[in-house]
Design a protein around this motif. Structure first.
Motif, PDB file in Angstrom:
ATOM      1  N   HIS A 183       0.841  -1.189   0.000  1.00  0.00           N
ATOM      2  CA  HIS A 183       0.000   0.000   0.000  1.00  0.00           C
ATOM      3  C   HIS A 183       0.879   1.242   0.000  1.00  0.00           C
ATOM      4  N   PRO A 184       1.200   1.778  -1.199  1.00  0.00           N
ATOM      5  CA  PRO A 184       1.932   3.048  -1.238  1.00  0.00           C
ATOM      6  C   PRO A 184       0.987   4.163  -0.776  1.00  0.00           C
ATOM      7  N   PHE A 185       1.454   5.035   0.105  1.00  0.00           N
ATOM      8  CA  PHE A 185       0.578   6.062   0.677  1.00  0.00           C
ATOM      9  C   PHE A 185       1.296   7.400   0.748  1.00  0.00           C
ATOM     10  N   TYR A 186       0.501   8.438   0.950  1.00  0.00           N
ATOM     11  CA  TYR A 186       1.036   9.771   1.239  1.00  0.00           C
ATOM     12  C   TYR A 186       0.092  10.439   2.227  1.00  0.00           C
ATOM     13  N   ILE A 187       0.605  11.431   2.940  1.00  0.00           N
ATOM     14  CA  ILE A 187      -0.221  12.199   3.866  1.00  0.00           C
ATOM     15  C   ILE A 187      -0.405  13.585   3.271  1.00  0.00           C
ATOM     16  N   GLU A 188      -1.648  13.906   2.945  1.00  0.00           N
ATOM     17  CA  GLU A 188      -1.971  15.199   2.331  1.00  0.00           C
ATOM     18  C   GLU A 188      -1.459  16.355   3.175  1.00  0.00           C
ATOM     19  N   GLY A 189      -0.961  17.387   2.498  1.00  0.00           N
ATOM     20  CA  GLY A 189      -0.492  18.580   3.188  1.00  0.00           C
ATOM     21  C   GLY A 189       0.898  18.441   3.772  1.00  0.00           C
ATOM     22  N   THR A 190       1.559  17.309   3.513  1.00  0.00           N
ATOM     23  CA  THR A 190       2.918  17.078   4.001  1.00  0.00           C
ATOM     24  C   THR A 190       3.742  16.494   2.853  1.00  0.00           C
ATOM     25  N   ASP A 191       5.012  16.293   3.095  1.00  0.00           N
ATOM     26  CA  ASP A 191       5.849  15.609   2.109  1.00  0.00           C
ATOM     27  C   ASP A 191       6.084  14.153   2.514  1.00  0.00           C
ATOM     28  N   ILE A 192       5.236  13.633   3.411  1.00  0.00           N
ATOM     29  CA  ILE A 192       5.385  12.268   3.915  1.00  0.00           C
ATOM     30  C   ILE A 192       4.797  11.288   2.907  1.00  0.00           C
ATOM     31  N   LYS A 193       5.624  10.298   2.525  1.00  0.00           N
ATOM     32  CA  LYS A 193       5.220   9.211   1.634  1.00  0.00           C
ATOM     33  C   LYS A 193       5.840   7.929   2.148  1.00  0.00           C
ATOM     34  N   GLY A 194       5.256   6.816   1.792  1.00  0.00           N
ATOM     35  CA  GLY A 194       5.821   5.537   2.183  1.00  0.00           C
ATOM     36  C   GLY A 194       5.060   4.405   1.542  1.00  0.00           C
ATOM     37  N   THR A 195       5.475   3.197   1.857  1.00  0.00           N
ATOM     38  CA  THR A 195       4.791   1.999   1.368  1.00  0.00           C
ATOM     39  C   THR A 195       4.712   0.993   2.504  1.00  0.00           C
ATOM     40  N   GLY A 220      -5.719  20.790  12.014  1.00  0.00           N
ATOM     41  CA  GLY A 220      -6.524  20.408  10.859  1.00  0.00           C
ATOM     42  C   GLY A 220      -6.667  18.905  10.774  1.00  0.00           C
ATOM     43  N   ILE A 221      -7.243  18.459   9.664  1.00  0.00           N
ATOM     44  CA  ILE A 221      -7.424  17.037   9.408  1.00  0.00           C
ATOM     45  C   ILE A 221      -6.558  16.675   8.205  1.00  0.00           C
ATOM     46  N   TYR A 222      -5.632  15.759   8.435  1.00  0.00           N
ATOM     47  CA  TYR A 222      -4.730  15.289   7.392  1.00  0.00           C
ATOM     48  C   TYR A 222      -5.194  13.889   6.975  1.00  0.00           C
ATOM     49  N   ARG A 223      -5.277  13.661   5.673  1.00  0.00           N
ATOM     50  CA  ARG A 223      -5.684  12.342   5.189  1.00  0.00           C
ATOM     51  C   ARG A 223      -4.452  11.543   4.762  1.00  0.00           C
ATOM     52  N   MET A 224      -4.344  10.324   5.286  1.00  0.00           N
ATOM     53  CA  MET A 224      -3.325   9.387   4.833  1.00  0.00           C
ATOM     54  C   MET A 224      -4.012   8.499   3.805  1.00  0.00           C
ATOM     55  N   ILE A 225      -3.600   8.610   2.551  1.00  0.00           N
ATOM     56  CA  ILE A 225      -4.312   7.982   1.443  1.00  0.00           C
ATOM     57  C   ILE A 225      -3.444   6.915   0.785  1.00  0.00           C
ATOM     58  N   CYS A 226      -3.991   5.722   0.632  1.00  0.00           N
ATOM     59  CA  CYS A 226      -3.324   4.663  -0.124  1.00  0.00           C
ATOM     60  C   CYS A 226      -3.532   4.964  -1.599  1.00  0.00           C
ATOM     61  N   GLU A 227      -2.448   5.042  -2.357  1.00  0.00           N
ATOM     62  CA  GLU A 227      -2.544   5.360  -3.784  1.00  0.00           C
ATOM     63  C   GLU A 227      -3.135   4.215  -4.594  1.00  0.00           C
ATOM     64  N   THR A 228      -3.017   2.989  -4.116  1.00  0.00           N
ATOM     65  CA  THR A 228      -3.577   1.843  -4.829  1.00  0.00           C
ATOM     66  C   THR A 228      -5.087   1.749  -4.636  1.00  0.00           C
ATOM     67  N   HIS A 229      -5.566   2.130  -3.463  1.00  0.00           N
ATOM     68  CA  HIS A 229      -6.987   1.974  -3.122  1.00  0.00           C
ATOM     69  C   HIS A 229      -7.586   3.327  -2.735  1.00  0.00           C
ATOM     70  N   SER A 230      -7.560   4.271  -3.659  1.00  0.00           N
ATOM     71  CA  SER A 230      -7.980   5.634  -3.320  1.00  0.00           C
ATOM     72  C   SER A 230      -9.480   5.872  -3.424  1.00  0.00           C
ATOM     73  N   ASP A 231     -10.218   4.974  -4.096  1.00  0.00           N
ATOM     74  CA  ASP A 231     -11.672   5.148  -4.209  1.00  0.00           C
ATOM     75  C   ASP A 231     -12.355   3.785  -4.345  1.00  0.00           C
ATOM     76  N   THR A 232     -13.677   3.771  -4.481  1.00  0.00           N
ATOM     77  CA  THR A 232     -14.423   2.513  -4.510  1.00  0.00           C
ATOM     78  C   THR A 232     -14.121   1.663  -5.737  1.00  0.00           C
ATOM     79  N   SER A 233     -13.687   2.275  -6.827  1.00  0.00           N
ATOM     80  CA  SER A 233     -13.369   1.484  -8.023  1.00  0.00           C
ATOM     81  C   SER A 233     -12.099   0.654  -7.835  1.00  0.00           C
ATOM     82  N   THR A 234     -11.299   0.979  -6.820  1.00  0.00           N
ATOM     83  CA  THR A 234     -10.056   0.250  -6.533  1.00  0.00           C
ATOM     84  C   THR A 234     -10.085  -0.356  -5.129  1.00  0.00           C
ATOM     85  N   ASP A 235     -11.272  -0.759  -4.691  1.00  0.00           N
ATOM     86  CA  ASP A 235     -11.472  -1.407  -3.381  1.00  0.00           C
ATOM     87  C   ASP A 235     -11.117  -0.507  -2.214  1.00  0.00           C
TER      88      ASP A 235
END
Length: 150
Positions: free
Chosen positions: A96-108, A125-140
Motif C-alpha cells: 500500500h503506497p501512501f502519502y499524507i496530504e499537506g505534508t511531504d510524507i510518503k511511504g509503502t 486540521g485534518i490530514y488524510r493518509m491515502i493509499c494510492e492503490t486503493h484511493s476510491d471505490t473502483s479500486t477497493d
C-alpha cells in the motif's frame, strides 16, 4: 429531629456495596497495572501509534464478491506540535503506497512488514493518509486514515 435508624439489612447492603467497590478497584488496578496515561509520557519522545492494514470482504445478494481495504484505526488524534511515530503493520494486501496530504510524507506498507513514519504536525486540521492503490471505490477503497490535529 428524626434520628437516622439503620436496620441490619441496610447496613448489610451498604457494606456489600463497599466490598464490591473495593474489589472492583483492586481487580481493575491489577489488570491495568501496565497502562500509562499519555499525560505522563516523557515530553519530547514521540508517541507511538500502532496501525494495521485490513480488508473487508463480502458477497452481494446477486453473488458478486466485493472488498475494501482500510487503515485501522481509521482516525488518529494528535496534538499540534506533538511528535508521533506511526507504526503501520501490513496485514492484508501485497503493498500500500501512501502519502499524507499537506505534508511531504510518503511511504509503502508491505504485507508482513512494519513501516515506521515519524511526524510532527505544526498546523491544526485534518490530514488524510491515502493509499494510492486503493484511493476510491473502483479500486477497493477508499483506504484513508484521518489524522486529526488539535
Amino acid at each position: 429531629m428524626d434520628a437516622l435508624i439503620l436496620s441490619a439489612k441496610k447496613i448489610g447492603l451498604i457494606a456489600g456495596a463497599l466490598v464490591i467497590a473495593f474489589a472492583a478497584y483492586f481487580i481493575g488496578s491489577y489488570f491495568w497495572q501496565g497502562a500509562v496515561p499519555t499525560s505522563l509520557m516523557n515530553k519530547g519522545e514521540p508517541r507511538v501509534i500502532n496501525m494495521v492494514t485490513g480488508e473487508f470482504k463480502a458477497q452481494t445478494a446477486d453473488g458478486k464478491e466485493i472488498e475494501a481495504y482500510r487503515f485501522d484505526p481509521g482516525t488518529v488524534f494528535v496534538e499540534k506540535g506533538e511528535p508521533v511515530q506511526l507504526n503501520i503493520y501490513g496485514v492484508n494486501g501485497k503493498e500500500h503506497p501512501f502519502y499524507i496530504e499537506g505534508t511531504d510524507i510518503k511511504g509503502t506498507v508491505k504485507q508482513g512488514e512494519e513501516t515506521v513514519v515519524d511526524a510532527t504536525f505544526d498546523k491544526e486540521g485534518i490530514y488524510r493518509m491515502i493509499c494510492e492503490t486503493h484511493s476510491d471505490t473502483s479500486t477497493d477503497g477508499p483506504m484513508i486514515a484521518y489524522i486529526v490535529v488539535d
